[in-house]
Motif scaffolding. Sequence first.
Motif: not given
Ligand code: C2E
Length: 251
Positions: A21, A38-39, A50, A67, A90, A150, A211, A230
């Motif tokens: 992003q 990650v997905r 995630p 990770n 992350n 974060d 947004e 977004y």
């Molecule tokens: P995060 O680090 O706070 O990442 C932001 C999340 O908000 C992401 O969700 C992203 O897709 C979403 N997002 C971004 N812009 C917007 C927006 O405008 N509106 C809305 N409604 N959502 C938005 P995602 O990808 O589902 O990730 C969720 C959480 O999972 C992340 O929160 C992070 O804490 C964790 N995560 C993701 N990848 C990794 C990773 O590789 N390792 C670890 N340890 N945690 C991860």
Amino acid sequence: MASTPELELEGLPGHPFLEFQPAVDLASGLLLGFEALVRWQHPERGRIDPGELIPWAEAHGAILDLNAWVLQAACEEAQRWPSGMQLAVNCSIVQLRRGEASRSVDRALAATGLLADRLTVEVTERAIADDSAAADLRALVERGIHLAVDDVGTMWTSLEVLRRFAVDTVKIDAAFVRHLESDEGVNRAIVDAIVHVGHSLAMSTVAEGVETARQVEILLEFGADVAQGYYFARPMPADAALALAQVEPRA
Ligand code: C2E
Ligand code: CA
Ligand code: CA
Ligand code: CA
């Protein structure tokens, strides 16, 4: 450079993949870099996000491997971008408590040749306040990577902790950004306070989950530096991120 080895997790068929992003400079709209997210692609269930994947991996002793994979795959991708583009990844508190974040970073940088200066590790407020994570956090900072906290605002990080680790960036939790337009009071005060505290400590402030154009306006009034959300771009596949990194003028 060797490409990232495939990752297999016992009990979870399929494979991980990354989306990226954009993070943009609020004042100019210019692209600064990307956050890797990650997905998991599951053969029957399709894509697992995630919010489900990370807790599963933590509960099944797979979070360190996952990770480590994310770090190396993300660094490998960032190596393809123009050299000004930054990468954020992350890190889980589980990694930090085991001293594994700094080891994974070392391995990923060595395997890909990415300069430490281009990498930001994002940790949660809970992790940065956790004494058993302190040694690994310090080791990360010694590598010359950047540190971001974060979801700031959810627990309210102490100033002392932010200073102790020379945190570079605070990321304002999307929950506060979401209510900026509707709520004139408490939410705005919290966002305003986070931006002020960040700047008083010479840290960059990033607003997540942006947004709408109105949110951008309000964040600019408060002096926030960077935005993700977004309104600018959704997380995108690696190839789309690469294409964007190559056409965008640099900030
Ligand atoms: P995060 O680090 O706070 O990442 C932001 C999340 O908000 C992401 O969700 C992203 O897709 C979403 N997002 C971004 N812009 C917007 C927006 O405008 N509106 C809305 N409604 N959502 C938005 P995602 O990808 O589902 O990730 C969720 C959480 O999972 C992340 O929160 C992070 O804490 C964790 N995560 C993701 N990848 C990794 C990773 O590789 N390792 C670890 N340890 N945690 C991860
Ligand atoms: Ca993050
Ligand atoms: Ca967040
Ligand atoms: Ca620093």
